[in-house]
Design an enzyme around this catalytic site. Structure first.
Site, mmCIF file in Angstrom:
data_model
loop_
_atom_site.group_PDB
_atom_site.id
_atom_site.type_symbol
_atom_site.label_atom_id
_atom_site.label_comp_id
_atom_site.label_asym_id
_atom_site.label_seq_id
_atom_site.Cartn_x
_atom_site.Cartn_y
_atom_site.Cartn_z
ATOM 1 N N HIS A 52 39.376 45.693 48.058
ATOM 2 C CA HIS A 52 40.435 44.837 47.527
ATOM 3 C C HIS A 52 41.820 45.299 47.963
ATOM 4 O O HIS A 52 42.794 44.564 47.791
ATOM 5 C CB HIS A 52 40.343 44.728 45.995
ATOM 6 C CG HIS A 52 40.920 45.887 45.240
ATOM 7 N ND1 HIS A 52 40.150 46.917 44.737
ATOM 8 C CD2 HIS A 52 42.194 46.178 44.886
ATOM 9 C CE1 HIS A 52 40.920 47.776 44.091
ATOM 10 N NE2 HIS A 52 42.171 47.357 44.172
ATOM 11 N N ASP A 82 33.140 47.312 46.602
ATOM 12 C CA ASP A 82 34.601 47.406 46.768
ATOM 13 C C ASP A 82 34.992 48.597 47.631
ATOM 14 O O ASP A 82 35.954 49.298 47.343
ATOM 15 C CB ASP A 82 35.301 47.484 45.406
ATOM 16 C CG ASP A 82 36.793 47.147 45.507
ATOM 17 O OD1 ASP A 82 37.200 46.531 46.507
ATOM 18 O OD2 ASP A 82 37.543 47.524 44.588
ATOM 19 N N SER A 159 44.310 52.767 43.754
ATOM 20 C CA SER A 159 43.069 52.196 44.269
ATOM 21 C C SER A 159 42.772 52.675 45.681
ATOM 22 O O SER A 159 43.610 52.589 46.570
ATOM 23 C CB SER A 159 43.148 50.667 44.269
ATOM 24 O OG SER A 159 43.187 50.166 42.961
#
Length: 325
Positions: A52, A82, A159
């Site tokens: 993402h 992911d 992230s």
């Protein structure tokens, strides 16, 4: 990497391997995140991050801890875990690969999250492993199994960065914050399984049982006349013919004012391994199986235990891309 006993030493030895990634769109950056060096061969390295973070980009700008910039090519990504891999030529010499742990961490183990939260490059936050083998629900409605829960603060921008032990081993790839003092990272076991195939093939083929399952709760056990709660109920087999001989629910029964699904097979084991939850089933499929392989599924049907042989399919790509803050 030496055995570290202080976060100061840990930071000094690991932060040169952590990078900031920036996605360029329309002449300006419209997305950013973190990553870390996974391997290096003859100066060319691979950086692991979240899918993402890179989204649909083919290239990303990368800033290293000492201010060097490179352009990286996105060579592989997988929405269901992911994870993504970016290839970078002429890697700075100080950016060394971080070792990946061979197994998941234990609850209570101290860890640190490294990355660039809120655009603050080169940050470290500390905490403990709060739980392992968690299932994290994404905004697109499916779950990532085998995630690591931590109370080390994980904020937007973290992230894709590494969750590391005091020894500097990566035990997870930071993904998202689930609430106050709750963060999640994709486990080292999944990284070890998926990333090599992203590097080699650009994608990871997921095994697909083509059924929808729900955990057998006491209410479901009562409705289906089970002696005690165990396994997962096959609620629906309409996802495709590869579900083979498994049978889904055919109706509902009212239990204490609730309509409860009844009539489906109860999966209690696969390939000789007991299954007690949907999370456990998903974890086994991703870590222990491959598409097109046979799977021996032990079920309870009409009170009788039997085993069905199912040929696993390949999970189709999700219709929507992941969006995570």
């Amino acid at each position: 990497m030496t055995q570290n006993h202080t976060y100061e030493t840990l930071y000094r030895e690991t932060i040169p391997s952590v990078v900031s990634l920036y996605v360029l769109h329309g002449g300006r950056y419209n997305g950013s995140g973190s990553g870390f060096v996974y391997d290096v061969t003859d100066g060319t390295g691979h950086i692991v991050t979240n899918q993402h973070v890179v989204t649909t980009a083919e290239e990303v700008d990368i800033r290293f801890s000492e201010g060097d910039w490179r352009v990286g090519k996105v060579i592989g990504k997988d929405a269901y875990t992911d994870l993504a891999v970016v290839e970078v030529a002429d890697l700075p010499e100080y950016a060394k690969p971080l070792p990946i742990a061979h197994e998941n961490p234990r609850p209570g183990q101290p860890v640190a999250a490294l990355g660039n939260p809120m655009g603050l490059e080169g940050s470290i936050t500390a905490g403990l492993v709060s739980g392992a083998n968690r299932s994290m629900i994404t905004q697109d409605g499916f779950s990532i199994p085998d995630t690591v829960q931590t109370d080390a603060p994980i904020n937007p921008g973290n992230s894709g960065g590494p969750l590391v032990t005091l020894a500097g081993e990566v035990v997870g790839v930071n993904r998202a914050r689930g609430g106050d003092n709750i963060g999640f990272a994709i486990s080292a076991e999944i990284v070890n399984r998926v990333v090599p195939e992203l590097i080699t093939n650009g994608e990871y083929r997921h095994s697909y049982l083509k059924v929808r399952t729900i955990d057998v709760s006491p209410t479901i056990a009562e409705a289906n006349e089970l002696a005690h709660p165990e396994g997962v109920l096959v609620a629906d087999v309409s996802l495709g013919p590869a579900s083979g001989a498994l049978i889904g629910c055919h109706g509902t029964k009212e239990i204490r004012g609730q309509e409860v699904p009844v009539g489906g097979d109860i999966i209690v084991g696969v390939n000789g391994q007991p299954i007690s939850s949907h999370e456990q089933l998903m974890r086994y499929l991703i870590l222990e199986t491959r598409p097109d392989e046979p799977l021996a599924v032990e079920i309870i049907r009409d009170g009788e235990r039997l085993t069905e042989s199912i040929t696993l399919g390949t999970r189709p790509k999700p219709a929507r891309r992941i969006s995570v803050t």
